[in-house]
Design a protein around this motif. Structure first.
Motif, PDB file in Angstrom:
ATOM      1  N   SER A 159      29.459 -24.922 -13.070  1.00 36.13           N
ATOM      2  CA  SER A 159      28.409 -24.007 -13.535  1.00 36.13           C
ATOM      3  C   SER A 159      27.543 -23.577 -12.354  1.00 36.13           C
ATOM      4  O   SER A 159      27.380 -24.319 -11.381  1.00 36.13           O
ATOM      5  N   TRP A 160      26.949 -22.400 -12.494  1.00 35.98           N
ATOM      6  CA  TRP A 160      25.983 -21.936 -11.505  1.00 35.98           C
ATOM      7  C   TRP A 160      24.666 -22.683 -11.679  1.00 35.98           C
ATOM      8  O   TRP A 160      24.252 -22.973 -12.812  1.00 35.98           O
ATOM      9  N   ILE A 169      20.320 -16.633 -13.933  1.00 31.78           N
ATOM     10  CA  ILE A 169      19.593 -17.203 -15.086  1.00 31.78           C
ATOM     11  C   ILE A 169      19.962 -16.438 -16.365  1.00 31.78           C
ATOM     12  O   ILE A 169      20.285 -17.040 -17.396  1.00 31.78           O
ATOM     13  N   ASP A 170      19.950 -15.107 -16.297  1.00 26.17           N
ATOM     14  CA  ASP A 170      20.256 -14.279 -17.482  1.00 26.17           C
ATOM     15  C   ASP A 170      21.685 -14.536 -17.963  1.00 26.17           C
ATOM     16  O   ASP A 170      21.939 -14.625 -19.172  1.00 26.17           O
ATOM     17  N   TRP A 174      25.638 -17.001 -21.882  1.00 25.38           N
ATOM     18  CA  TRP A 174      26.753 -17.883 -22.247  1.00 25.38           C
ATOM     19  C   TRP A 174      26.293 -18.928 -23.245  1.00 25.38           C
ATOM     20  O   TRP A 174      27.039 -19.287 -24.167  1.00 25.38           O
ATOM     21  N   HIS A 175      25.059 -19.417 -23.092  1.00 25.54           N
ATOM     22  CA  HIS A 175      24.549 -20.403 -24.055  1.00 25.54           C
ATOM     23  C   HIS A 175      24.450 -19.798 -25.445  1.00 25.54           C
ATOM     24  O   HIS A 175      24.794 -20.431 -26.440  1.00 25.54           O
ATOM     25  N   GLY A 222      32.517 -21.364 -25.340  1.00 25.70           N
ATOM     26  CA  GLY A 222      33.368 -21.853 -24.246  1.00 25.70           C
ATOM     27  C   GLY A 222      33.644 -20.825 -23.172  1.00 25.70           C
ATOM     28  O   GLY A 222      34.309 -21.131 -22.183  1.00 25.70           O
ATOM     29  N   THR A 223      33.149 -19.579 -23.376  1.00 24.56           N
ATOM     30  CA  THR A 223      33.364 -18.560 -22.349  1.00 24.56           C
ATOM     31  C   THR A 223      32.239 -18.638 -21.313  1.00 24.56           C
ATOM     32  O   THR A 223      31.212 -19.288 -21.542  1.00 24.56           O
TER      33      THR A 223
END
Ligand SMILES: CC(C)(COP(=O)(O)OP(=O)(O)OC[C@H]1O[C@@H](n2cnc3c(N)ncnc32)[C@H](O)[C@@H]1OP(=O)(O)O)[C@@H](O)C(=O)NCCC(=O)NCCS
Length: 180
Positions: A14-15, A54-55, A60-61, A66-67
């Motif tokens: 993850s970033w 952040i955006d 994704w959240h 799962g993408t």
């Protein structure tokens, strides 16, 4: 920080906006990298890069299916060399369809090493084995020969031109899930 996926030479994770914005900026501040990605992809400051990360994470959240898009980290140097993504293709209005795409963006200095193919392969495996997708797509601008070659190396099938996604004409490539 847990690694999401791993290959021989790469870690997919993850970033982390606070930590990664400067390295992401190296990728997305380069017009050579964003040339085929559309004008909006070019980032002009580290701060706007951080906000974009952040955006994206928030998006994704919200989707929670799962993408996402992940950082590709070179194991040998721990440098972020690119982005790999697996997400729903947007229709012409930007709304998510039920078709999924794999995508790759590498910083210029990391082209020509096979990293997009290596990260793409593990992302396809994730899409088939974890998300149980029956088909994974890639869409590429017809002039983006380097990206077309990645789809070939991944064994994706050329389907032809399509106007279904992003509101522009793109070449469509597909791979079916392996038979059980
Ligand atoms: C598309 C993009 C990711 C392709 O990068 P790439 O480095 O050509 O692709 P790969 O990482 O798969 O590397 C393959 C190249 O590395 C070479 N290579 C070297 N070592 C290798 C290895 N161990 N394994 C595989 N290939 C290797 C291959 O020969 C190939 O080079 P060639 O095409 O000149 O024959 C890159 O051009 C990019 O980031 N472009 C900007 C963003 C973009 O347009 N993304 C796609 C949107 S659809």
């Amino acid at each position: 920080m847990t690694n999401f996926l791993e290959t021989e030479r790469l870690i997919i994770r993850s970033w982390i906006p606070e930590r990664d914005a400067e390295q992401a900026f190296v990728i997305y501040n380069d017009p050579e990298v964003t040339h085929f990605l559309g004008k909006a992809s070019l980032v002009t400051s580290v701060e706007s890069q951080r906000q974009r990360l952040i955006d994206n994470i928030e998006q994704w959240h919200r989707r929670n299916n799962g993408t996402g898009s992940w950082a590709i980290v070179e194991k040998e140097t721990t440098t972020i060399v690119g982005t790999i993504l697996l997400k729903q293709l947007p229709d012409k209005d930007g709304l998510p369809t039920q078709d999924y795409e794999v995508g790759w963006h590498l910083r210029r200095a990391s082209w020509g090493k096979g990293y997009a193919t290596e990260a793409g392969q593990v992302m396809l495996n994730y899409g088939f084995n974890v998300l149980n997708l029956p088909v994974i797509n890639a869409v590429v601008k017809p002039e983006n020969h380097a990206s077309i070659r990645v789809t070939e190396r991944l064994g994706m099938k050329p389907i032809g031109r399509t106007n279904k996604y992003y509101g522009i004409e793109l070449l469509l490539f597909q791979l079916d899930a392996p038979e059980e």
